[in-house]
Motif scaffolding. Structure first.
Motif, PDB file in Angstrom:
ATOM      1  N   GLU A  12       0.858  -1.195   0.000  1.00  0.00           N
ATOM      2  CA  GLU A  12       0.000   0.000   0.000  1.00  0.00           C
ATOM      3  C   GLU A  12       0.887   1.236   0.000  1.00  0.00           C
ATOM      4  N   ARG A  13       0.303   2.336  -0.476  1.00  0.00           N
ATOM      5  CA  ARG A  13       1.020   3.605  -0.314  1.00  0.00           C
ATOM      6  C   ARG A  13       0.012   4.648   0.186  1.00  0.00           C
ATOM      7  N   PRO A  14       0.453   5.570   1.003  1.00  0.00           N
ATOM      8  CA  PRO A  14      -0.470   6.585   1.520  1.00  0.00           C
ATOM      9  C   PRO A  14      -0.825   7.581   0.420  1.00  0.00           C
ATOM     10  N   PRO A  15      -2.009   8.163   0.485  1.00  0.00           N
ATOM     11  CA  PRO A  15      -2.367   9.180  -0.514  1.00  0.00           C
ATOM     12  C   PRO A  15      -1.495  10.416  -0.359  1.00  0.00           C
ATOM     13  N   ARG A  16      -1.066  10.978  -1.492  1.00  0.00           N
ATOM     14  CA  ARG A  16      -0.311  12.232  -1.483  1.00  0.00           C
ATOM     15  C   ARG A  16      -1.283  13.415  -1.504  1.00  0.00           C
ATOM     16  N   ARG A  76      -7.301  -1.315  -1.478  1.00  0.00           N
ATOM     17  CA  ARG A  76      -7.165   0.106  -1.138  1.00  0.00           C
ATOM     18  C   ARG A  76      -6.647   0.850  -2.359  1.00  0.00           C
ATOM     19  N   GLY A 130      -5.261  12.640   1.344  1.00  0.00           N
ATOM     20  CA  GLY A 130      -3.890  13.107   1.336  1.00  0.00           C
ATOM     21  C   GLY A 130      -3.758  14.405   2.133  1.00  0.00           C
ATOM     22  N   GLU A 155      -4.777  13.549  -3.365  1.00  0.00           N
ATOM     23  CA  GLU A 155      -5.243  12.184  -3.593  1.00  0.00           C
ATOM     24  C   GLU A 155      -6.125  11.712  -2.436  1.00  0.00           C
ATOM     25  N   ILE A 156      -6.897  10.679  -2.719  1.00  0.00           N
ATOM     26  CA  ILE A 156      -7.726  10.040  -1.697  1.00  0.00           C
ATOM     27  C   ILE A 156      -7.530   8.535  -1.808  1.00  0.00           C
ATOM     28  N   ALA A 157      -7.468   7.875  -0.636  1.00  0.00           N
ATOM     29  CA  ALA A 157      -7.429   6.403  -0.607  1.00  0.00           C
ATOM     30  C   ALA A 157      -8.834   5.897  -0.330  1.00  0.00           C
ATOM     31  N   ASP A 173     -11.093   6.015   2.793  1.00  0.00           N
ATOM     32  CA  ASP A 173     -10.210   5.513   3.842  1.00  0.00           C
ATOM     33  C   ASP A 173      -9.373   6.649   4.421  1.00  0.00           C
ATOM     34  N   VAL A 184      -5.777   4.250  -4.405  1.00  0.00           N
ATOM     35  CA  VAL A 184      -5.408   5.667  -4.258  1.00  0.00           C
ATOM     36  C   VAL A 184      -5.593   6.369  -5.602  1.00  0.00           C
TER      37      VAL A 184
END
Lengths: 338, 338, 338, 338
Positions: B19-23, B128, B72, B26-28, B69, B130
Motif C-alpha cells: 500500500e502507499r499513503p495518498p499524497r 485500497r 492526502g 489524492e484520496i485512498a 479511507d 489511491v
C-alpha cells in the motif's frame, strides 16, 4: 425527337421518340445541354445501378438546361423561351421522410432517368423534355447554360457539405477527384473551409481539383497520405475508401460518404469508429440545395474546369466512353441542339 | 493489500501489493465491490485490448465502489467512511477534445486499469485504491453499493444514448444483450423510447433484458429480425453486427456503435449507408454521464437483474470465467471485503 | 512601465507602474498594439460594465499584440522576440461550462482587463504584460501585427457565427456596423453566406461594412428595412434592436445577440418568437475561435478597413474619445511602443 | 346539427347548422368530445387571437375525438364507426417551412377553428365534422376517448420538449401550471427529466401538476423561486414570464416559450441572454408529434387529472367560463353526444 436511350447493359442508342404535348401542370423544355453523371455510366455499363435494373427502354439524364418550349393548358410557369434548368425530383410530400424535411429520402420519389420505378421515369437526354411545372427552375440572371448544367451535381455536393456540419475554419479532406469530389471541393472553399485537400489515384483529375480551388492535392497509392482532418468527404466510391476515410479523420471527427461504394459490403474499421467516436454519415442526392447551387453558380463559383468535353447528341456513345475515362475527362456534356 | 493483477494473457493473479499513503490531492478508497467489464475480460484472455498491450503487471478494474479511507495532506474531499464510487478517468483538460467538451476522447487520459499508457494506470480491483481526489464521488443518499457499482457501465450506456440523439417516442433496437446492451435498454426506457427491442444470439441474456425493461426481445440467428428502427444501438461487438444494424435502421435513421468490434475491418454495407443516408456514430466511454448514471440509479432505475453473481476477491479467476460465459452470467462482481 | 489605467468613471490615466518579472509558467510580452473595445469604453464612461464595477485601479485592454520579452523560470513557450498575441482568458477547466466544452461561460474565468473579479485582472494596455504561458499565441507566419490585433474581436464574431448555425448559402442580416458588426460581416462572407446585409443608424460605419464585404448596407431610422433573413446577428446593443431582429427574421429563423443591450430589460415581441418559432441565442466571447480568427487573418480576410486610427499610448484618452465617436472612428488602436 | 359558434367577442352561441356530406377525399366524423383550448377562450373573450380577428361566424374547437360517420366518394380511410381523433392541420407541403420539415410553420396552413384565413376554417365543436381524410387518425387500441381528446394539447407539449433539446437526466422548470404546463410536465417525466419543477401563481393548478408527475411544485408570487434549471419551459404566457425564465435558467441553458405572451412587447433581460449565452426558443403547435402524443396516451401517460370538467354541448358557455377560471378548472371538455 431524338433521345439517348438505354436498352440494357452496353446498349445505348440515339433514337427517334415521339413527342407529347405537356398536360395541365406540366411544362415542355427544349433541352440545350445535358451532363453525363456517374449513375448514367452505371446504367450504360451494367444496365443497372445497384438494385435498379433497366427493364424497358429509358431515356437517360438528369442534369439538363434548356429553354421553356410550351406550358400545359392552364399551367403557371416561366414563359416560352425562358432559360431554365430542371430539378430532377418530384417527391410524395406525405411519407415520413418528406414530413421530416428530408425529401431526398422520399420512398416514392420520381427522379429523372431512373429505373427505380416501373415504368421507369424517363430522363432528360432528349430534345424536348416534359416535366411537372414545379420542377422547372428559371436560371438566375446572367448565368450561362454551360455553368447552370452543373447545378444538379453541385447540389449533391452542397447537400454533402450540409451533412458534414460546419466546415467554416475546418480542415476538409476529399477523397476522389471526379466531378462530385471537385464540386464538393469548390463548395467547401466557398463555405470557408480553412484547408481543402483532395486526393486521387490518378494525376489528371487532381488538376481539375486544383483549378476549382483545392488548397492541396495528393496523389495516393493505397492509403490516404492525410491524417487528422476535421471532416473527410469520401467521393470516390472505391472499395477501400470508407476505411481510408476513417483512418484519415481526427478523434470525434466526421466522415461523409457521398461516393457510392460497390454493392455488398466494404471493409470498415469498427474499432476506429468506436474508440475515436467518429460520425459516419451517408449522403444522398439533395432537395432545396438545388437553389443554393444555382445561386453559387450565379455568384461565380469557379467550377468551369470541371467541364472537360462537350459533344453533340449523335456522339452520345463516344461521350459516355470519354466520361468513363478518368485520365482524360471529368464532366462530359451532351449538346442536344446540334 | 490484496489485488487482482494481470501479468499477461491468461495470467491473472490475486497477490499481495504494497500500500502507499495518498499524497496531496489524492484520496485512498477502501474498495468494497468491483464489476468485471468486457475490457477486463479482454486483458485476461489476450493480454491486450486492441492496441493496448500489458507489458507490466497491472491491477485490473475500473468499476468500483467503497468508502473513503484517508485523504492526502491538505486535500479536500468527502470524509473518511463516506460511501463513494470512483470516476475512472482523469483528463488533460488542454487537448482539442477536452477543449471541445469531449473529454472521453482526451488523447492523454489516465483511465483506471488501462494499459494504454506506460507505465500502466493501475486499476481498482484492490483493497485500497489511491486516486486523484477529483475522481472520488460520494454516493447519492440511499443508493446501495451493489447498485452504485453499475454507475460506470451505465454511464457508458447513457453516453451512447446521448450520441443517438433524441429517443423520446422513438423505436430503439439494441443488438446484444450483455451488460452494456441491457443497461442501454433500461436507460432508453427511462429516456422515453416508445419501443426498446433487444436481440441476442443466446436466450439467457435476453431474460436480463426483459427484467430491465425491454419491451420486446428477439432471439436471432444471423440477421436481425427487426427493420425500420429509428435508432439502432449495436452493443454486441460481433463481426456481423455493424452490417446488421445498418440493415435494421430506417431511412435517415441513426446507428450507434458501442460494442467494440474485432480488430481490423468488419463488413459494412456502404450502399445502404449512402442511399438511405444513415448516420453511424461510434461512442466511447463517457464524461459527465457518470453523475447522470448515479442519479438514475438513486432514482430506482430497474437494473438489479444485470448483476448475476458476486464472488470474493480470492475467487477472481472463477469470476472472470463466469463473466465470460454468457449463457450463465451477465455482470459479475468481486467482493473486495472478504 | 507606462500603462493605461482606469480609476473609475471618466478617470483614465496613463501612468507609470512597476514591472514584475514573469514567474514559473508565465511569459512577459512587450506589447506593441492594443485595440480599444466597447467594454473598455464602458469602463471609461461609467466605471463599470454591467455588474462589474471598478473598485481599484485597473489596466484596461484585452486586444493586444507584441513580442515575447521573457519567459518565467522553467517555462516553455515561444522564444524571446517572437511576435505573439494574447488569448485574454484563462478558464478553470472544472466547472460545468468548462466540462461541457463552453469555456467562454466559465464561472471562474480570468479575463484580461476585467473588473468581474476582485482583485481585478489587470489588462494589456501596458508596455510589458505578464500572463500565463498558455495564453501566449505566436502569430502565423507573415501576419502583420496591425491585422493580428483584430484576432480578439474577430474571435467574438466567429463565435457568434458558430452560434448562428450554418450560414453557407443563407441570407444574413447584421444590425449594427461597429467593429463587431463589421468583423461578423467579413466572417459571414468567408463562411459562404449568400447575402450579408448590414444596417446602422449612421452612414459612416456603413462605409466600413462595405469595405469588408457586406453585399448591401442599409441606413435605418428606427425599424430595420429588411425582412425574411435566415439569420439576424444583432451587433448594436441598442435598446430597440432585439425587437427589430425578431421582426426581421423569417419563420423558423435564428437571431443571435452579440451586442450587449442596456442593463435591465429591453422590449421583446414574445408573440413573434412563439408563433414564428424563432431561435434567439445569446453569444458571449469565444474560446478556440481565437485560433480560427488568427488563421482567417493570416489567409487575408479583408478587414483592414475596420482599423481607422492608431494613437500613441500617451494620447490614450484622445483615443478613447475617438473610439466613442461612431461618426468618425471604428476600431482605434493604441501604439504602446511610442 | 348543433355547433358551438363564435360570432365575435363574448358572443358564443350554440346553434343549428346545416350538415354537408363529405366530398371525395373527405371524411365526416361524429364528434364525441371536444376540449376547450386557451385560444378558444381568446376568441370568446376578445373575438380574436393576436392578429386573427373573427369576421364571420366560426365553429370553435380543434381538440376533438369521435367516430367515423361517413367517407366521401372513392375515399380511403377508417371505416364507419371507427373511433378516431382529428389532426387539426392541413399544410401546403410546398412552402419553405414545409420543405424544411417544419410544417407547423406552414405559411398557408388550414387549422381547425382558426380565424387566420378568410373564410375562416370552421372548427370541431359540432356534431358532425367534415375534414380531409388525411387528418383523421384512428385511436390506438384500447385508448379511451376521454384520454385521446388530450392528444392535441399533448402534441403541443411534446413539440415544445423537442424544441428544448434533450431533457433526459436534466432539471426542467415549467412556469405555468395550466393544461399545457401540466401536459409538458408529464411528457418531460416520460422523457426522463431528472427533476420537473412546476410553478404557478395559484395553488389549485399546482395540484394538477403534482397529479401528473411534477417532482416539485412552487407557488410563486412574482419572481420564480428556482434558479439554475437546465431547461425552462414557459407555459404561462404572463407578461413577466419571459424575463423570469431567463433568470431561472443556468449559463448556456435553454428557455422554451410555449405560452403565448400578450400582443406587443414584453420585458426581456438582454444582458442575461448575452452574457450567459442562453438559447430562447419559441415553439408553436406541432406536426408529427400528434402521433407520438396518441402513443404516449395509449401507453398510459398519467394525465387524467388534467381533465377537470365535462359539460354537454348546450352548456358550452358555462364550460368556457369554467375553463377561464384557473382556480376551479384545468381542461374542460364539451360532450357533443348529449
Amino acid at each position: 425527337m431524338r433521345a439517348c436511350v438505354i436498352h440494357g447493359g452496353s446498349d445505348l442508342r440515339v433514337e427517334e421518340l415521339r413527342e407529347r404535348p405537356p398536360r395541365a401542370g406540366e411544362i415542355a423544355v427544349a433541352v440545350g445541354l445535358g451532363g453525363i453523371c456517374g449513375s448514367d455510366l452505371h446504367y450504360w455499363r451494367h444496365g443497372r445501378v445497384g438494385d435498379f435494373v433497366v427493364v424497358e427502354p429509358m431515356v437517360l439524364g438528369h442534369e439538363v438546361v434548356g429553354t421553356v418550349d410550351a406550358l400545359g393548358p392552364g399551367t403557371t410557369g416561366p414563359e416560352a423561351g425562358t432559360p431554365v434548368t430542371v430539378h430532377p425530383a418530384t417527391t410524395c410530400g406525405r411519407c415520413p421522410s418528406c414530413r421530416a424535411g428530408r425529401r431526398n429520402l422520399c420512398a416514392d420519389v420520381r427522379y429523372l432517368g431512373s429505373a427505380a420505378r416501373i415504368p421507369h421515369v424517363q430522363g432528360g437526354f432528349c430534345e424536348r423534355l416534359v416535366v411537372p411545372a414545379d420542377q422547372v427552375v428559371p436560371l438566375p440572371e446572367g448565368l450561362a447554360p454551360r455553368r447552370a448544367v452543373l447545378a444538379e451535381p453541385l447540389a449533391v455536393a452542397v447537400h454533402a457539405l450540409r451533412r458534414a456540419g460546419e466546415v467554416f475554419g475546418r480542415r476538409v479532406l476529399i477523397t476522389g477527384s471526379g466531378p462530385i469530389g471537385c464540386l464538393t471541393a469548390a463548395a467547401a472553399r466557398a463555405a470557408g473551409a480553412a484547408e481543402v485537400v483532395v486526393t486521387d489515384l490518378l494525376a489528371a483529375p487532381l488538376e481539375v481539383a486544383r483549378a476549382v480551388g483545392a488548397t492541396r492535392t495528393v496523389l495516393v497509392s493505397d492509403a490516404p497520405a492525410v491524417t487528422d482532418a476535421d471532416v473527410v468527404i469520401e467521393a470516390s466510391g472505391s472499395p477501400a475508401a470508407v476505411a481510408g476515410a476513417l483512418h484519415a479523420v481526427r478523434r470525434g471527427g466526421t466522415v461523409v460518404l457521398v461516393g457510392l461504394p460497390p454493392a455488398g459490403d466494404v471493409p470498415f474499421p469498427g474499432t476506429v469508429a468506436v474508440t475515436r467516436e467518429i460520425d459516419v454519415r451517408g449522403t444522398f442526392r439533395f432537395d432545396t440545395e438545388f437553389t443554393t447551387a444555382l445561386d453559387l453558380l450565379a455568384r461565380g463559383l469557379p467550377v468551369d474546369a470541371v467541364v472537360t468535353h462537350t459533344l453533340p447528341l449523335d456522339r452520345a456513345a463516344e461521350g459516355f466512353a470519354l466520361a468513363a475515362d478518368r485520365n482524360v475527362a471529368s464532366k462530359v456534356l451532351l449538346d442536344l441542339t446540334v
